[in-house]
Design a protein around this motif. Structure first.
Motif, PDB file in Angstrom:
ATOM      1  N   UNK A  80       0.850  -1.199   0.000  1.00  0.00           N
ATOM      2  CA  UNK A  80       0.000   0.000   0.000  1.00  0.00           C
ATOM      3  C   UNK A  80       0.877   1.237   0.000  1.00  0.00           C
ATOM      4  N   UNK A  81       0.298   2.364  -0.382  1.00  0.00           N
ATOM      5  CA  UNK A  81       1.060   3.614  -0.388  1.00  0.00           C
ATOM      6  C   UNK A  81       1.468   4.012   1.025  1.00  0.00           C
ATOM      7  N   UNK A  82       0.580   3.816   1.985  1.00  0.00           N
ATOM      8  CA  UNK A  82       0.902   4.164   3.369  1.00  0.00           C
ATOM      9  C   UNK A  82       2.061   3.342   3.900  1.00  0.00           C
ATOM     10  N   UNK A  83       2.262   2.154   3.342  1.00  0.00           N
ATOM     11  CA  UNK A  83       3.369   1.309   3.764  1.00  0.00           C
ATOM     12  C   UNK A  83       4.723   1.834   3.343  1.00  0.00           C
ATOM     13  N   UNK A  84       4.733   2.849   2.460  1.00  0.00           N
ATOM     14  CA  UNK A  84       5.990   3.441   2.002  1.00  0.00           C
ATOM     15  C   UNK A  84       6.294   4.763   2.689  1.00  0.00           C
ATOM     16  N   UNK A  85       5.589   5.030   3.799  1.00  0.00           N
ATOM     17  CA  UNK A  85       5.910   6.169   4.664  1.00  0.00           C
ATOM     18  C   UNK A  85       6.893   5.658   5.716  1.00  0.00           C
ATOM     19  N   UNK A  86       8.036   6.316   5.961  1.00  0.00           N
ATOM     20  CA  UNK A  86       8.431   7.634   5.438  1.00  0.00           C
ATOM     21  C   UNK A  86       9.439   7.573   4.297  1.00  0.00           C
ATOM     22  N   UNK A  87       9.657   6.407   3.693  1.00  0.00           N
ATOM     23  CA  UNK A  87      10.669   6.318   2.630  1.00  0.00           C
ATOM     24  C   UNK A  87      10.261   7.109   1.400  1.00  0.00           C
ATOM     25  N   UNK A  88       9.131   6.722   0.804  1.00  0.00           N
ATOM     26  CA  UNK A  88       8.708   7.332  -0.457  1.00  0.00           C
ATOM     27  C   UNK A  88       7.817   8.549  -0.235  1.00  0.00           C
ATOM     28  N   UNK A  90       6.133  11.415   2.822  1.00  0.00           N
ATOM     29  CA  UNK A  90       6.148  11.925   4.193  1.00  0.00           C
ATOM     30  C   UNK A  90       4.869  11.538   4.914  1.00  0.00           C
ATOM     31  N   UNK A  91       3.760  11.578   4.181  1.00  0.00           N
ATOM     32  CA  UNK A  91       2.463  11.199   4.729  1.00  0.00           C
ATOM     33  C   UNK A  91       1.534  10.844   3.584  1.00  0.00           C
ATOM     34  N   UNK A  92       0.602   9.931   3.829  1.00  0.00           N
ATOM     35  CA  UNK A  92      -0.401   9.537   2.839  1.00  0.00           C
ATOM     36  C   UNK A  92      -1.699   9.282   3.578  1.00  0.00           C
ATOM     37  N   UNK A  93      -2.817   9.883   3.092  1.00  0.00           N
ATOM     38  CA  UNK A  93      -2.874  10.892   2.031  1.00  0.00           C
ATOM     39  C   UNK A  93      -2.479  12.270   2.568  1.00  0.00           C
ATOM     40  N   UNK A  94      -2.248  13.220   1.656  1.00  0.00           N
ATOM     41  CA  UNK A  94      -1.888  14.583   2.024  1.00  0.00           C
ATOM     42  C   UNK A  94      -3.154  15.427   2.073  1.00  0.00           C
ATOM     43  N   UNK A  95      -3.453  15.994   3.233  1.00  0.00           N
ATOM     44  CA  UNK A  95      -4.620  16.854   3.354  1.00  0.00           C
ATOM     45  C   UNK A  95      -4.395  18.191   2.674  1.00  0.00           C
ATOM     46  N   UNK A  96      -5.477  18.834   2.263  1.00  0.00           N
ATOM     47  CA  UNK A  96      -5.371  20.120   1.572  1.00  0.00           C
ATOM     48  C   UNK A  96      -4.621  21.133   2.431  1.00  0.00           C
TER      49      UNK A  96
END
Length: 426
Positions: A80-88, A90-96
């Motif tokens: 998952x994308x969240x699994x690549x925090x903090x390598x790829x 900084x945070x997922x998802x990015x709030x406005x």
């Protein structure tokens, strides 16, 4: 009688496969939709499942999947994308409300080509909102036709990002997924397109980062998280107007774009984040970034940014047949001792602090202090092992230049160290 603990059929995930792709392959033998399989056979009837399972699915769901399939929970999280925090990320998802700060920390707090950071652009004013690094505003899922022909491979999580443009394994450009599938159904040949060498080299470095956690660059080896941010900062720098730079920066940008054969900035008049550019403009930016990397590696331009030294070899070549001089032997011994100290500092905070203190003993400005700090971070020393100037007692000695060029004592804590600005942990 209680149901079996493991599902009888559970194919293993493929390399870098997306969670949604693997779940689709899991559900296929049972002839049911993925969400029905998860709710019924995982006992998640009361759990609300996200529409996009590849972003940040509930840990309860992942833990149940690990129990049913025997796949390690950490492996599932990395799908998952969240699994690549903090390598790829900084945070997922990015709030406005966080988009500007995330953009500044990930992209603008780093530099590759230019020593002076470019003026910050306000990403919040653009519509649609900036979703984060490597996440396109209008995503189009791509795929490698050769990988897609293998039923055991599935879809890579990275194919949904603007991080790579080719499949390193099969040395071909990624194509639109719907077009590849349509061609296969109709029995048509799918043309394979090779990437130019500089572009392919960037993808090989990125693949190395994704699969090993480190990248061996011409200048030095860096952590994967440093590479991702270096690459994104380089894409940002080549997109800047020459008018934002001094004499050196203008000449560098002109040399890069002339070498690509594209119009400068690919005709871009109004700056936008890379992820919000048209596809043809993004392609041109990739060409420019790859060209800049190659020019720097060949010594044809000087990368003056804080991460620029990773692109350029720093020491001259010595003819292998010459007998080593006493100085060379002393230098080799010193380098061996330095590497030993770095190895120890990657796991020992006290050694890391001692190294930083030694390197920054003569620093007169906070910029110089942060450069030394970033250098150690780039060598794989965790950011939390590297104290700030205040924590090391350097804040009263290091100076900061005002906009008028007058040096003044800096009595405040820096906003972020170069390594900590990356949001990374080893």
């Amino acid at each position: 009688m209680s149901p079996p603990r493991r599902w009888p059929l559970h194919p293993q995930p493929g390399p870098l496969e997306a969670l949604s792709s693997w779940l689709g392959r899991l559900a296929e033998p049972y002839e049911m939709p993925v969400h029905e399989l998860l709710r019924r056979d995982l006992g998640l009837v009361g759990l609300t499942l996200p529409a996009d399972l590849d972003v940040d699915p509930p840990m309860t769901m992942l833990a149940a999947l690990a129990e049913k399939t025997g796949v390690d929970l950490a492996r599932l999280r990395s799908m998952t994308l969240a699994g690549w925090v903090p390598w790829l990320f900084d945070t997922v998802p990015v709030g406005v409300q966080d988009a500007q700060s995330v953009f500044d920390a990930y992209v603008r707090d780093n530099s590759v080509l230019f020593a002076r950071k470019a003026a910050t652009h306000h990403v919040l004013r653009f519509k649609p909102e900036w979703a984060g690094p490597w996440l396109l505003s209008h995503p189009a899922l791509r795929a490698c036709p050769d990988c897609l022909a293998d039923p055991d491979r599935g879809l890579s999580l990275m194919w949904r990002l603007s991080l790579m443009t080719s499949c390193v394994e099969h040395d071909c450009r990624l194509l639109d997924l719907s077009e590849v599938r349509a061609a296969r159904i109709l029995g048509r040949d799918i043309p394979r397109e090779l990437l130019p060498t500089p572009r392919a080299a960037l993808d090989r470095y990125t693949h190395q980062a994704l699969t090993t956690g480190r990248v061996v660059l011409p200048g030095r080896s860096v952590h994967a998280g440093v590479w991702f941010r270096l690459l994104r900062s380089l894409l940002d720098e080549v997109s800047l107007a020459a008018s934002t730079q001094g004499t050196f920066g203008k000449a560098v940008l002109q040399q890069i774009w002339q070498a690509t054969g594209h119009e400068e900035r690919a005709g871009l008049n109004v700056w936008r984040p890379f992820e919000q550019l048209r596809e043809d403009v993004r392609e041109a930016m990739w060409d420019a970034a790859a060209t800049a990397f190659q020019l720097a590696a060949d010594g044809l331009i000087t990368a003056r940014g804080i991460l620029g030294s990773a692109l350029q070899f720093q020491f001259p070549y010595v003819y292998d047949g010459d007998e080593p001089s006493p100085f060379q032997r002393a230098w080799q011994d010193a380098m061996a001792a330095w590497e030993e100290a770095l190895t120890q500092a990657r796991t020992d905070p006290a050694t890391a602090r001692q190294l930083l203190g030694m390197l920054t003993g003569g620093c007169r400005t906070l910029d110089d202090y942060e450069k030394e700090r970033a250098c150690l971070y780039g060598e794989g020393i965790p950011a939390e092992f590297l104290p700030s100037a205040r924590e090391l007692g350097r804040h009263t000695r290091c100076r900061s230049r005002s906009r008028e060029g007058v040096e003044v004592l800096c009595e405040r804590e820096p906003t972020a160290a170069a390594g900590e600005a990356l949001g990374m942990k080893s």
